[in-house]
Design an enzyme around this catalytic site. Structure first.
Site, PDB file in Angstrom:
ATOM      1  N   TRP A  98       4.565 -11.955  -1.091  1.00  0.00           N
ATOM      2  CA  TRP A  98       4.124 -10.571  -0.862  1.00  0.00           C
ATOM      3  C   TRP A  98       4.776  -9.969   0.373  1.00  0.00           C
ATOM      4  CZ3 TRP A  98       2.956  -8.420  -5.037  1.00  0.00           C
ATOM      5  CH2 TRP A  98       2.254  -9.108  -6.034  1.00  0.00           C
ATOM      6  N   ASP A 165      -1.377  -6.968   5.982  1.00  0.00           N
ATOM      7  CA  ASP A 165      -1.787  -6.928   4.574  1.00  0.00           C
ATOM      8  C   ASP A 165      -2.896  -7.959   4.407  1.00  0.00           C
ATOM      9  OD1 ASP A 165      -2.109  -7.236   1.860  1.00  0.00           O
ATOM     10  OD2 ASP A 165       0.008  -7.624   1.413  1.00  0.00           O
ATOM     11  N   LYS A 189      -9.069  -8.513  -5.213  1.00  0.00           N
ATOM     12  CA  LYS A 189      -9.292  -9.933  -4.945  1.00  0.00           C
ATOM     13  C   LYS A 189     -10.681 -10.161  -4.379  1.00  0.00           C
ATOM     14  CE  LYS A 189      -4.623  -9.690  -4.782  1.00  0.00           C
ATOM     15  NZ  LYS A 189      -4.336 -10.520  -5.897  1.00  0.00           N
TER      16      LYS A 189
HETATM   17  N1  PMP Z   1      -0.396  -8.333  -1.049  1.00  0.00           N
HETATM   18  C1  PMP Z   1      -1.082  -9.454  -1.328  1.00  0.00           C
HETATM   19  C2  PMP Z   1      -1.429 -10.399  -0.229  1.00  0.00           C
HETATM   20  C3  PMP Z   1      -1.475  -9.713  -2.631  1.00  0.00           C
HETATM   21  O1  PMP Z   1      -2.150 -10.827  -2.926  1.00  0.00           O
HETATM   22  C4  PMP Z   1      -1.152  -8.796  -3.637  1.00  0.00           C
HETATM   23  C5  PMP Z   1      -1.657  -9.111  -4.988  1.00  0.00           C
HETATM   24  N2  PMP Z   1      -1.420  -8.898  -6.076  1.00  0.00           N
HETATM   25  C6  PMP Z   1      -0.409  -7.644  -3.313  1.00  0.00           C
HETATM   26  C7  PMP Z   1      -0.061  -7.448  -1.996  1.00  0.00           C
HETATM   27  C8  PMP Z   1      -0.021  -6.627  -4.321  1.00  0.00           C
HETATM   28  O2  PMP Z   1      -1.140  -5.906  -4.663  1.00  0.00           O
HETATM   29  P1  PMP Z   1      -1.180  -4.795  -5.787  1.00  0.00           P
HETATM   30  O3  PMP Z   1      -1.051  -5.516  -7.073  1.00  0.00           O
HETATM   31  O4  PMP Z   1      -2.510  -4.157  -5.569  1.00  0.00           O
HETATM   32  O5  PMP Z   1      -0.057  -3.842  -5.548  1.00  0.00           O
END
Ligand code: PMP
Length: 355
Positions: A98, A165, A189
């Site tokens: 991520w 994040d 989450k």
């Molecule tokens: N950051 C983290 C730490 C994540 O676990 C996720 C998970 N999917 C994301 C960003 C991306 O999130 P999203 O699918 O809401 O864009």
């Protein structure tokens, strides 16, 4: 009872589910469904205001911060941050899939300084002893690496605005918000269904936008309009509020932290003492309390599919590791009861005894 170890969307408290069902049938006795009312109605206005207030209360957010709820997922923040704040250089800690996505997006806007990376060992540790460049516009980290299973528990001192994040560990421990210029978290989450992202941002930081940005990327305008420039994700915001009410009733983020430690300690201990399984993250200090990643030892590798088959028979769902990592992952978010941890431990022991 199903034991839900999915990484996200993931388990929510029964309270959130029940209150959501009620509100979908009849929202606040209006005779209308929550799904079919105006976001400008008084009843929803209250939900939005309460969600902001509850976030501030649960995380003990000091004066001078705004809480915003936006669509687009946490991934949208990956580009919105450099779009707004990267004038010359953004600094990043590369601890996983991520954050490396955030780095990729930042490169569209300027220079990126990756101050440290754990990519050399498949992101199985948190880099230490790095220097945050004092000339960066900001320093961005990811506190919990959902896919790899590492977590940063420290609220760093940073010479430049610190951004985190916290998508997969928000509300799982007390956070010293005063150390951050911005915290963002996709909801799906630890506190709501997919569709909303929470942004906690320091007012003096959001003033610093380095280029003109479109309205919906403009944190200041979003804050001024209480996240209602356009139609906000009404239902996930309602569900987020219900989860926050549940967290408060259960004793707040301190209680969540205590439970998270108890759940994670129990699983890691079993993995540590296993003849067959091994935790992916070698250093206990770097191990996530929210996403416990593990694998079969090489000599048992051919039994991996059999373990997942038995896990389904024992009602333990969502245990397959992320497709990029393989192996297994038990996500142990706030709403996961100890009973489910017991079921996982029993499953591991049963499987070991059978082979
Ligand atoms: N950051 C983290 C730490 C994540 O676990 C996720 C998970 N999917 C994301 C960003 C991306 O999130 P999203 O699918 O809401 O864009």
């Amino acid at each position: 009872m199903k034991h839900n170890f999915y990484a996200g969307p993931a388990i929510l408290p029964e309270y959130t589910i029940e209150k959501s069902i009620e509100a979908i049938r009849d929202f606040n006795g209006t005779g209308l469904s929550l799904l079919c009312i105006s976001h400008r109605s008084k009843d929803f206005d209250k939900v939005m205001n309460s969600a902001v207030e509850m976030t501030k209360k649960l995380l003990d957010i000091p004066e001078g911060y705004s809480v915003i709820f936006v669509g687009g997922g946490a991934t949208t923040q990956f580009y919105n941050i450099p779009f707004n704040f990267l004038a010359k250089k953004g600094a990043y800690l590369d601890t996983g899939t991520w954050p490396s996505g955030a780095i990729r997006e930042a490169k569209l806007w300027g220079e990126v300084d990756v101050v440290a990376s754990s990519k050399d060992k498949k992101y199985n540790y948190i880099p230490k002893n790095f220097t945050i460049p004092a000339d960066a516009d900001y320093f961005e980290i990811c506190s919990n690496n959902t896919i790899e299973g590492t977590e940063i528990f420290e609220d760093f001192d940073s010479p430049v605005p610190l951004i985190s994040d916290m998508s997969s560990d928000i509300f799982s421990r007390p956070v010293d918000v005063s150390k951050y210029a911005m915290i963002f978290a996709g909801a799906q989450k630890n506190f709501a269904p997919a569709g909303v992202t929470m942004v906690i941002i320091k007012d003096s930081f959001m003033e610093k936008s380095v280029r003109p940005v479109p309205t919906l990327s403009n944190y200041k305008k979003l804050a001024e309009k209480n996240s209602m420039i356009n139609t906000p994700p009404v239902f996930p915001i309602f569900a987020a509020l219900k989860t926050m009410e549940w967290i408060e009733a259960e004793g707040g983020v301190k209680a969540m932290e205590k439970r998270a430690i108890a759940r994670a300690d129990r699983v890691y201990e079993v993995l540590e003492n296993s003849k067959m399984f091994v935790p992916n993250i070698p250093d206990p200090k770097d191990r996530s309390r929210m996403n416990i990643t593990f694998a079969m030892k090489p000599e048992y590798a051919e039994l991996a599919d059999a373990f997942l088959t038995l896990s389904k028979e024992r009602d333990c769902v969502g245990l397959a590791g992320h497709r990029s990592v393989g192996g297994f992952r038990a996500s142990t978010y706030n709403a996961l009861p100890m009973e489910s941890v017991d079921a996982l431990v029993a499953l591991i022991k049963e499987f070991e005894a059978a082979h």
